[in-house]
Write a protein that holds these residues in place. Structure first.
Motif, short mmCIF file in Angstrom:
data_model
loop_
_atom_site.label_atom_id
_atom_site.label_comp_id
_atom_site.label_asym_id
_atom_site.label_seq_id
_atom_site.Cartn_x
_atom_site.Cartn_y
_atom_site.Cartn_z
N HIS A 145 10.51 0.08 5.95
CA HIS A 145 10.64 -0.62 4.66
C HIS A 145 11.62 0.07 3.71
O HIS A 145 12.22 -0.59 2.86
CB HIS A 145 9.27 -0.72 3.97
CG HIS A 145 8.34 -1.64 4.68
ND1 HIS A 145 8.51 -3.00 4.68
CD2 HIS A 145 7.23 -1.40 5.42
CE1 HIS A 145 7.54 -3.57 5.38
NE2 HIS A 145 6.75 -2.63 5.84
N PHE A 146 11.76 1.38 3.82
CA PHE A 146 12.60 2.15 2.91
C PHE A 146 13.49 3.08 3.74
O PHE A 146 12.98 3.94 4.46
CB PHE A 146 11.75 2.97 1.94
CG PHE A 146 10.74 2.13 1.21
CD1 PHE A 146 11.10 1.36 0.12
CD2 PHE A 146 9.43 2.06 1.66
CE1 PHE A 146 10.18 0.57 -0.53
CE2 PHE A 146 8.50 1.27 1.02
CZ PHE A 146 8.87 0.52 -0.08
N GLY A 168 -2.46 5.03 5.27
CA GLY A 168 -3.08 4.51 6.49
C GLY A 168 -2.12 3.70 7.35
O GLY A 168 -2.52 2.74 8.01
N VAL A 169 -0.85 4.11 7.34
CA VAL A 169 0.16 3.41 8.14
C VAL A 169 0.91 4.43 8.99
O VAL A 169 0.95 5.62 8.65
CB VAL A 169 1.16 2.63 7.24
CG1 VAL A 169 0.43 1.60 6.40
CG2 VAL A 169 1.98 3.57 6.37
N PRO A 170 1.53 4.00 10.07
CA PRO A 170 2.35 4.91 10.87
C PRO A 170 3.55 5.41 10.06
O PRO A 170 4.10 4.67 9.24
CB PRO A 170 2.82 4.05 12.05
CG PRO A 170 1.93 2.85 12.06
CD PRO A 170 1.44 2.66 10.65
N SER A 171 3.98 6.62 10.30
CA SER A 171 5.11 7.21 9.57
C SER A 171 6.36 6.36 9.65
O SER A 171 7.10 6.22 8.68
CB SER A 171 5.43 8.61 10.10
OG SER A 171 4.39 9.50 9.80
N GLY A 172 6.61 5.79 10.81
CA GLY A 172 7.80 4.96 10.99
C GLY A 172 7.82 3.73 10.09
O GLY A 172 8.89 3.22 9.76
N ARG A 182 1.12 7.30 -6.57
CA ARG A 182 0.04 8.25 -6.89
C ARG A 182 0.42 9.67 -6.50
O ARG A 182 0.27 10.61 -7.28
CB ARG A 182 -1.26 7.82 -6.18
CG ARG A 182 -2.44 8.75 -6.44
CD ARG A 182 -3.71 8.26 -5.77
NE ARG A 182 -3.59 7.98 -4.35
CZ ARG A 182 -3.59 8.90 -3.39
NH1 ARG A 182 -3.70 10.19 -3.70
NH2 ARG A 182 -3.49 8.56 -2.12
N LEU A 183 0.95 9.84 -5.29
CA LEU A 183 1.30 11.18 -4.81
C LEU A 183 2.49 11.77 -5.56
O LEU A 183 2.49 12.97 -5.88
CB LEU A 183 1.56 11.15 -3.31
CG LEU A 183 0.33 10.86 -2.44
CD1 LEU A 183 0.73 10.68 -0.98
CD2 LEU A 183 -0.71 11.96 -2.58
N PHE A 184 3.50 10.95 -5.85
CA PHE A 184 4.64 11.45 -6.63
C PHE A 184 4.18 11.89 -8.01
O PHE A 184 4.65 12.90 -8.54
CB PHE A 184 5.73 10.39 -6.77
CG PHE A 184 6.49 10.06 -5.51
CD1 PHE A 184 6.59 10.96 -4.45
CD2 PHE A 184 7.14 8.84 -5.40
CE1 PHE A 184 7.31 10.65 -3.30
CE2 PHE A 184 7.88 8.52 -4.26
CZ PHE A 184 7.95 9.42 -3.21
N ALA A 185 3.28 11.14 -8.61
CA ALA A 185 2.78 11.51 -9.95
C ALA A 185 1.94 12.78 -9.89
O ALA A 185 2.04 13.64 -10.76
CB ALA A 185 1.96 10.36 -10.54
N GLU A 186 1.12 12.91 -8.87
CA GLU A 186 0.24 14.08 -8.75
C GLU A 186 0.99 15.35 -8.36
O GLU A 186 0.71 16.43 -8.89
CB GLU A 186 -0.85 13.82 -7.70
CG GLU A 186 -1.91 12.85 -8.12
CD GLU A 186 -2.90 12.53 -7.00
OE1 GLU A 186 -2.89 13.22 -5.95
OE2 GLU A 186 -3.67 11.57 -7.17
N MET A 197 0.82 -1.20 0.00
CA MET A 197 0.00 0.00 0.00
C MET A 197 0.87 1.27 0.00
O MET A 197 0.48 2.27 -0.55
CB MET A 197 -0.93 -0.05 1.22
CG MET A 197 -1.96 1.01 1.20
SD MET A 197 -3.07 0.70 -0.17
CE MET A 197 -4.20 1.98 0.06
N ILE A 198 2.04 1.19 0.62
CA ILE A 198 2.92 2.35 0.68
C ILE A 198 3.41 2.71 -0.72
O ILE A 198 3.38 3.89 -1.11
CB ILE A 198 4.12 2.09 1.63
CG1 ILE A 198 3.62 1.94 3.07
CG2 ILE A 198 5.15 3.21 1.53
CD1 ILE A 198 4.68 1.44 4.04
#
Length: 181
Positions: free
Chosen positions: A37-38, A28-32, A8-12, A1-2
């Motif tokens: 993951h990255f 819908g996930v915690p910032s951490g 989507r956000l990078f494209a927009e 989902m990340i």
């Protein structure tokens, strides 16, 4: 989902205008969890770009027609459809390749692979008489034009119709003017 949300956000909004906090919130996930993951935001961008399917399999499936003209029509239609389907990622690659060598490198890889595959598909047509250099140039022209129209100009829906004259010109160039259907 990340990854999907980041794409989507990078494209927009562009890479620089998109925060990892916004990506996490909209995913819908915690910032951490983003940084679990990255390691960096750039790593997330690279994951978005690297996740794209290679054009090789998709374009090879277009090799059904026996003539250059039929293969070109199928290639143009397939490329336009695939690029439109994956439009957000292609916009990111197109936009972010300017200042990010990692993205420019991936864009060059995708272009080279698509061009090589198109050249291979065209070479396999029954009516090709052109030398490999001409086939390669034709492949570069096709890939460049379809990418430009689909990603940069957003005109995927009319790609096959708009490219009819280009297809005819390339087919005549590669077949020595023989008109086989």
């Amino acid at each position: 989902m990340i990854i999907e949300t980041a794409e989507r956000l990078f494209a927009e909004h562009g890479y620089d205008a998109t925060s990892t906090a916004r990506i996490a919130t909209e995913a819908g996930v915690p910032s951490g969890l983003v940084f679990y993951h990255f390691a960096t935001k750039l790593d997330l961008l690279l994951a978005v770009v690297q996740e794209r399917p290679a054009p090789r399999e998709v374009l090879r499936s277009t090799a059904r027609g026996r003539t250059v003209r039929r293969r070109l029509r199928a290639i143009v239609a397939t490329m336009a459809e695939e690029l439109e389907h994956d439009r957000a990622a292609r916009i990111i690659v197109f936009r972010e390749a300017q200042g990010r060598p990692e993205i420019a490198s991936r864009a060059a890889e995708l272009f080279a692979e698509a061009t090589e595959t198109v050249a291979c598909v065209l070479t396999g047509a029954d009516d090709v008489v052109a030398d490999p250099a001409r086939v390669q140039a034709a492949a570069e022209l096709v890939v460049s034009r379809v990418f430009l129209d689909t990603v940069a100009l957003g005109q995927a829906e009319t790609a096959t119709h708009r490219h009819a004259e280009m297809i005819d010109l390339i087919a005549e160039s590669l077949t020595g003017g023989v008109r086989a259907e």
